[in-house]
Design a protein around this motif. Sequence first.
Motif, PDB file in Angstrom:
ATOM      1  N   LEU A   1       1.134  -1.446   0.058  1.00 10.47           N
ATOM      2  CA  LEU A   1      -0.216   0.061   0.340  1.00 10.47           C
ATOM      3  C   LEU A   1       1.059   1.158   0.078  1.00 10.47           C
ATOM      4  O   LEU A   1       0.586   2.232  -0.383  1.00 10.47           O
ATOM      5  CB  LEU A   1      -1.004  -0.288   1.205  1.00 10.47           C
ATOM      6  N   ALA A   2       1.897   1.509   0.571  1.00  8.12           N
ATOM      7  CA  ALA A   2       3.024   2.399   1.067  1.00  8.12           C
ATOM      8  C   ALA A   2       3.389   2.451  -0.761  1.00  8.12           C
ATOM      9  O   ALA A   2       3.263   3.981  -0.547  1.00  8.12           O
ATOM     10  CB  ALA A   2       4.030   2.505   2.336  1.00  8.12           C
ATOM     11  N   ASN A   3       3.951   1.940  -1.280  1.00  6.25           N
ATOM     12  CA  ASN A   3       4.730   1.560  -2.385  1.00  6.25           C
ATOM     13  C   ASN A   3       3.587   2.040  -4.150  1.00  6.25           C
ATOM     14  O   ASN A   3       3.932   3.071  -4.136  1.00  6.25           O
ATOM     15  CB  ASN A   3       5.193  -0.025  -2.794  1.00  6.25           C
ATOM     16  N   ASN A   4       2.417   1.308  -3.550  1.00  7.92           N
ATOM     17  CA  ASN A   4       1.229   1.760  -4.386  1.00  7.92           C
ATOM     18  C   ASN A   4       1.289   3.444  -4.053  1.00  7.92           C
ATOM     19  O   ASN A   4       0.842   4.193  -5.417  1.00  7.92           O
ATOM     20  CB  ASN A   4       0.157   1.141  -3.941  1.00  7.92           C
ATOM     21  N   VAL A   5       0.668   3.826  -2.740  1.00 11.02           N
ATOM     22  CA  VAL A   5       1.152   5.660  -2.878  1.00 11.02           C
ATOM     23  C   VAL A   5       1.548   6.529  -3.377  1.00 11.02           C
ATOM     24  O   VAL A   5       1.876   7.384  -3.893  1.00 11.02           O
ATOM     25  CB  VAL A   5       0.316   5.897  -1.353  1.00 11.02           C
ATOM     26  N   LEU A   6       3.382   5.491  -2.949  1.00  7.05           N
ATOM     27  CA  LEU A   6       4.857   6.627  -3.832  1.00  7.05           C
ATOM     28  C   LEU A   6       4.465   6.712  -4.764  1.00  7.05           C
ATOM     29  O   LEU A   6       4.805   7.707  -5.258  1.00  7.05           O
ATOM     30  CB  LEU A   6       5.410   5.977  -2.403  1.00  7.05           C
ATOM     31  N   HIS A   7       4.145   5.275  -5.580  1.00  9.63           N
ATOM     32  CA  HIS A   7       4.162   4.983  -6.535  1.00  9.63           C
ATOM     33  C   HIS A   7       3.276   6.732  -7.360  1.00  9.63           C
ATOM     34  O   HIS A   7       3.571   7.414  -8.028  1.00  9.63           O
ATOM     35  CB  HIS A   7       3.887   4.133  -7.626  1.00  9.63           C
ATOM     36  N   GLN A   8       1.795   6.468  -7.103  1.00  6.95           N
ATOM     37  CA  GLN A   8       0.738   7.980  -7.461  1.00  6.95           C
ATOM     38  C   GLN A   8       1.459   8.892  -7.596  1.00  6.95           C
ATOM     39  O   GLN A   8       1.232   9.390  -8.080  1.00  6.95           O
ATOM     40  CB  GLN A   8       0.423   6.798  -7.089  1.00  6.95           C
ATOM     41  N   LEU A   9       2.158   8.957  -6.118  1.00 11.01           N
ATOM     42  CA  LEU A   9       2.572  10.892  -5.765  1.00 11.01           C
ATOM     43  C   LEU A   9       3.766  10.965  -7.418  1.00 11.01           C
ATOM     44  O   LEU A   9       3.795  12.090  -7.860  1.00 11.01           O
ATOM     45  CB  LEU A   9       3.274  10.579  -4.637  1.00 11.01           C
ATOM     46  N   GLU A  10       5.049   9.767  -7.289  1.00 13.51           N
ATOM     47  CA  GLU A  10       5.653  10.098  -8.144  1.00 13.51           C
ATOM     48  C   GLU A  10       5.076  10.248  -9.786  1.00 13.51           C
ATOM     49  O   GLU A  10       5.612  11.215 -10.062  1.00 13.51           O
ATOM     50  CB  GLU A  10       6.323   8.561  -8.474  1.00 13.51           C
ATOM     51  N   THR A  11       4.094   9.574  -9.754  1.00 18.57           N
ATOM     52  CA  THR A  11       3.399  10.022 -11.226  1.00 18.57           C
ATOM     53  C   THR A  11       3.095  11.801 -10.877  1.00 18.57           C
ATOM     54  O   THR A  11       3.016  12.577 -12.382  1.00 18.57           O
ATOM     55  CB  THR A  11       2.009   9.656 -11.718  1.00 18.57           C
ATOM     56  N   LEU A  12       2.491  12.731 -10.390  1.00 19.39           N
ATOM     57  CA  LEU A  12       2.139  13.683  -9.771  1.00 19.39           C
ATOM     58  C   LEU A  12       3.304  14.748  -9.446  1.00 19.39           C
ATOM     59  O   LEU A  12       4.052  15.800  -9.743  1.00 19.39           O
ATOM     60  CB  LEU A  12       1.399  14.118  -8.910  1.00 19.39           C
ATOM     61  N   TYR A  13       4.236  13.843  -8.804  1.00 16.26           N
ATOM     62  CA  TYR A  13       5.609  15.573  -8.935  1.00 16.26           C
ATOM     63  C   TYR A  13       6.619  14.145  -9.068  1.00 16.26           C
ATOM     64  O   TYR A  13       7.794  13.080  -7.849  1.00 16.26           O
ATOM     65  CB  TYR A  13       5.638  14.919  -6.741  1.00 16.26           C
ATOM     66  N   PRO A  14       7.269  14.543 -10.104  1.00 21.66           N
ATOM     67  CA  PRO A  14       8.578  13.638 -10.385  1.00 21.66           C
ATOM     68  C   PRO A  14       9.642  13.472  -9.525  1.00 21.66           C
ATOM     69  O   PRO A  14      10.560  14.238  -9.324  1.00 21.66           O
ATOM     70  CB  PRO A  14       9.120  13.934 -11.615  1.00 21.66           C
ATOM     71  N   GLY A  15      10.055  12.612  -9.076  1.00 20.59           N
ATOM     72  CA  GLY A  15      11.519  12.632  -8.647  1.00 20.59           C
ATOM     73  C   GLY A  15      11.357  12.832  -6.492  1.00 20.59           C
ATOM     74  O   GLY A  15      12.130  12.165  -5.945  1.00 20.59           O
ATOM     75  N   ILE A  16      10.040  12.429  -6.292  1.00 18.67           N
ATOM     76  CA  ILE A  16       9.234  12.614  -5.018  1.00 18.67           C
ATOM     77  C   ILE A  16      10.103  11.411  -4.486  1.00 18.67           C
ATOM     78  O   ILE A  16      10.087  11.193  -2.644  1.00 18.67           O
ATOM     79  CB  ILE A  16       8.275  12.768  -4.445  1.00 18.67           C
ATOM     80  N   SER A  17      10.140  10.315  -4.619  1.00 22.06           N
ATOM     81  CA  SER A  17      10.539   8.781  -3.946  1.00 22.06           C
ATOM     82  C   SER A  17      11.865   9.349  -3.801  1.00 22.06           C
ATOM     83  O   SER A  17      11.755   8.235  -2.516  1.00 22.06           O
ATOM     84  CB  SER A  17      10.472   7.807  -5.547  1.00 22.06           C
TER      85      SER A  17
END
Length: 90
Positions: free
Chosen positions: A26-42
């Motif tokens: 779940l944490a990885n899925n949320v982070l992946h979704q954030l990455e699409t909006l904010y590239p490099g956030i991971s």
Amino acid sequence: MLDTDFDHWYYLQGNRALYKTEKAKLANNVLHQLETLYPGISSLVEITDVATPYTFWRYTRNHRGSYIGWLANHTRNGKNHNPYDPAGIG
């Protein structure tokens, strides 16, 4: 907040390894979704924490892991009371 099913998490907690795996997914899925909006956030994330409905239930005993708690009202045991006087002494 993500909408999720209490029963699912309650069942999973019986197998701690599976429960932790699902939380990590779940944490990885949320982070992946954030990455699409904010590239490099991971690359900026240092830690993640996932609280499930079971987590809320375990700490608060709120019905089915409700994170907002109980509905406030002005009755206790069928009698009116002042919500600002929880001890009923005012």
